[in-house]
Enzyme design. Structure first.
Site, PDB file in Angstrom:
ATOM      1  N   LYS A 250       1.012  -1.306   0.034  1.00 62.78           N
ATOM      2  CA  LYS A 250      -0.040  -0.109   0.015  1.00 62.78           C
ATOM      3  C   LYS A 250       0.863   1.231  -0.051  1.00 62.78           C
ATOM      4  O   LYS A 250       1.882   1.345   0.772  1.00 62.78           O
ATOM      5  CB  LYS A 250      -0.885   0.188   1.235  1.00 62.78           C
TER       6      LYS A 250
ATOM      7  N   LYS B  25       4.395   1.635   8.867  1.00 62.68           N
ATOM      8  CA  LYS B  25       3.294   2.711   9.207  1.00 62.68           C
ATOM      9  C   LYS B  25       1.995   1.432   9.208  1.00 62.68           C
ATOM     10  O   LYS B  25       1.346   1.824  10.086  1.00 62.68           O
ATOM     11  CB  LYS B  25       3.045   3.736   8.277  1.00 62.68           C
TER      12      LYS B  25
ATOM     13  N   LYS C 151       5.457   2.518  -2.723  1.00 66.37           N
ATOM     14  CA  LYS C 151       5.446   3.987  -3.165  1.00 66.37           C
ATOM     15  C   LYS C 151       5.765   3.974  -4.709  1.00 66.37           C
ATOM     16  O   LYS C 151       6.506   3.005  -5.287  1.00 66.37           O
ATOM     17  CB  LYS C 151       6.360   4.740  -2.173  1.00 66.37           C
TER      18      LYS C 151
ATOM     19  N   THR D  32      -6.294  12.109   7.376  1.00 72.15           N
ATOM     20  CA  THR D  32      -5.083  12.499   7.953  1.00 72.15           C
ATOM     21  C   THR D  32      -5.107  13.237   9.049  1.00 72.15           C
ATOM     22  O   THR D  32      -4.524  13.301  10.094  1.00 72.15           O
ATOM     23  CB  THR D  32      -4.030  12.534   6.898  1.00 72.15           C
TER      24      THR D  32
ATOM     25  N   ASN E 141      -3.977  20.070   2.595  1.00 76.05           N
ATOM     26  CA  ASN E 141      -5.010  19.152   2.944  1.00 76.05           C
ATOM     27  C   ASN E 141      -4.842  18.900   4.433  1.00 76.05           C
ATOM     28  O   ASN E 141      -5.593  18.882   5.312  1.00 76.05           O
ATOM     29  CB  ASN E 141      -5.179  17.719   2.244  1.00 76.05           C
TER      30      ASN E 141
ATOM     31  N   SER F 106      -8.053   4.908   4.380  1.00 74.97           N
ATOM     32  CA  SER F 106      -7.727   4.273   2.979  1.00 74.97           C
ATOM     33  C   SER F 106      -8.102   2.564   3.061  1.00 74.97           C
ATOM     34  O   SER F 106      -8.951   1.999   2.108  1.00 74.97           O
ATOM     35  CB  SER F 106      -6.526   4.377   2.453  1.00 74.97           C
TER      36      SER F 106
END
Length: 415
Positions: free
Chosen positions: A70, A94, A106, A189, A220, A348
């Site tokens: 992810k 994480k 990533k 987040t 954001n 997510s």
């Protein structure tokens, strides 16, 4: 110190505390797969003016011991392979700290999205997806938005991927709600930062209300964190973004600032505060500092001048290891990025679950589940701190590395 070196250093410290053998340690550190996709757009993507252009895309898949990999896809002129590798590894730890069944990945494309039209961005995204569609998937690697990308980018990836594999909304997260995106994802987040801060302050007998906050970054994450913290009675005394920085010791009017920033594309010129040097934002007097912009902003040059008692790392890798040591000696408590900003990947995960089930949640359920995950996550980190007599950063890293190591051994990969 660059992000890859710092992440590897934290991993090795955690591995030493856990007593991992050298073979297992090495296997956890090496990426599962590094994909360098050269997108030759001359063949398929003419620019709007009829000229042709080339771009290079990357996807690093770090680990899948605990589940599908992810991680975000960023569009930026300087997509550095080392940084992408570091961020993929960071996603592995994480997701393990958050205790969601994912590994880390990533990716990105070296481009300046501001210089490309919407149709050019769409063509570029679709060609990139054509190059990697066999390497991503619902149970393999699930991309998400990152710097320079957003829900529309994910919609294009979903559509292009579905041409090869059938309609597959769970192949990406951070999608528009109309295509299976989750309610609450946009704020996730920033809301996770709020919940993480509440958990940390409770440990110290404090609450959000009445605390003075400084937030570096008003995109954001920073904007949502500011809004939600102010709603809980926190006083935002200074903020900055790419346009400038403003300060009001009595507290900024966040609803008015959000309206101004939306209308003027930044905080510069807001009349409810005094302009200050953006370089001074990190050393402004406050109780809690939230770096929510770039990595490496807190370093040995400015660490000694930081006045906050707590630092909540809403950005990825905002604090260099040298600064960590200086701040630790000063008694500053740092809530590390791999926990503090995990609200986004957690929601997510909720989106992915909803897509697989074909059953969507209301926003209240999303937010309540996020609070539960963040609260449990903080308790788990604190337990590791007690077990290994370490700070919160090492507590989070040992928690994440230990969970991945256990999964690796149980699957027979560590032999």
């Amino acid at each position: 110190m660059n992000a890859l070196v710092a992440t590897n250093r934290n991993f090795k410290r955690a591995a030493k505390l856990l007593g991992l053998d050298s073979k297992l340690e090495k296997s956890l550190l090496i990426p599962f797969r590094e994909i360098k996709v050269i997108i030759e757009v001359e063949c398929t993507i003419p620019k709007d003016d009829g000229t042709l252009a080339s771009f290079v895309g990357f996807r690093v898949q770090h680990d899948n011991a605990r589940g599908p990999m992810k991680g975000g896809i960023r569009y930026h002129p300087e997509v550095d392979p080392d940084e992408v590798n570091a961020l993929a590894q960071l996603m592995t730890w994480k997701t393990a700290v958050a205790n969601i069944p994912y590994g880390g990945a990533k990716g990105g494309i070296g481009c300046n999205p501001g210089e490309l039209s919407v149709s050019e961005l769409e063509r570029l995204t679709r060609v990139f997806t054509q190059k990697i569609h066999d390497l991503i998937g619902i149970h393999t690697d699930v991309p998400a938005p990152d710097m320079g990308t957003g829900p529309q980018t994910m919609a294009w990836i979903l559509d292009e991927y579905s041409k090869f594999h059938g309609y597959s909304p769970a192949v990406v997260t951070g999608k528009p709600v109309d295509l299976g995106g989750s309610l609450g994802r946009d704020a996730a987040t920033g809301r996770g930062v709020l919940f993480a801060t509440e958990a940390l302050l409770k440990e110290h007998g404090k609450t959000i209300s009445g605390q003075r906050f400084v937030i570096q970054g008003f995109g954001n994450v920073g904007a949502w964190a500011a809004q939600l913290i102010s709603e809980q009675g926190g006083k935002i005394v200074a903020v900055s973004d790419i346009t400038g920085a403003i300060k009001n010791t009595k507290g900024l009017d966040i609803p008015s600032l959000l309206k101004h920033a939306n209308e003027h594309k930044g905080v510069k010129g807001f009349h409810g505060g005094d302009p200050i040097d953006p370089k001074s934002i990190l050393v402004e007097d406050c109780d809690i500092l939230i770096p929510a912009a770039l990595g490496g902003v807190i370093n040995r040059e400015n660490a000694s001048d930081i006045k906050s008692k707590f630092i909540i790392e809403a950005a990825n890798h905002p604090t260099d290891p040298e600064a960590d040591e200086i701040l630790s000696k000063k008694g500053v408590v740092i809530l590390p990025d791999i926990f503090a900003n995990s609200g986004g990947v957690t929601v997510s995960y909720f989106e992915w679950v909803q897509n697989i089930q074909g059953f969507m949640w209301d926003e209240e359920k999303v937010n309540n589940e996020l609070r539960n995950y963040m609260t449990r996550g903080f308790k788990d980190v604190k337990e590791m701190c007690k077990t290994h007599n370490c700070d919160l950063r090492m507590g989070a890293f040992t928690l994440g590395v230990n969970r991945v190591a256990r999964a690796t051994v149980l699957r027979g990969w560590g032999a």
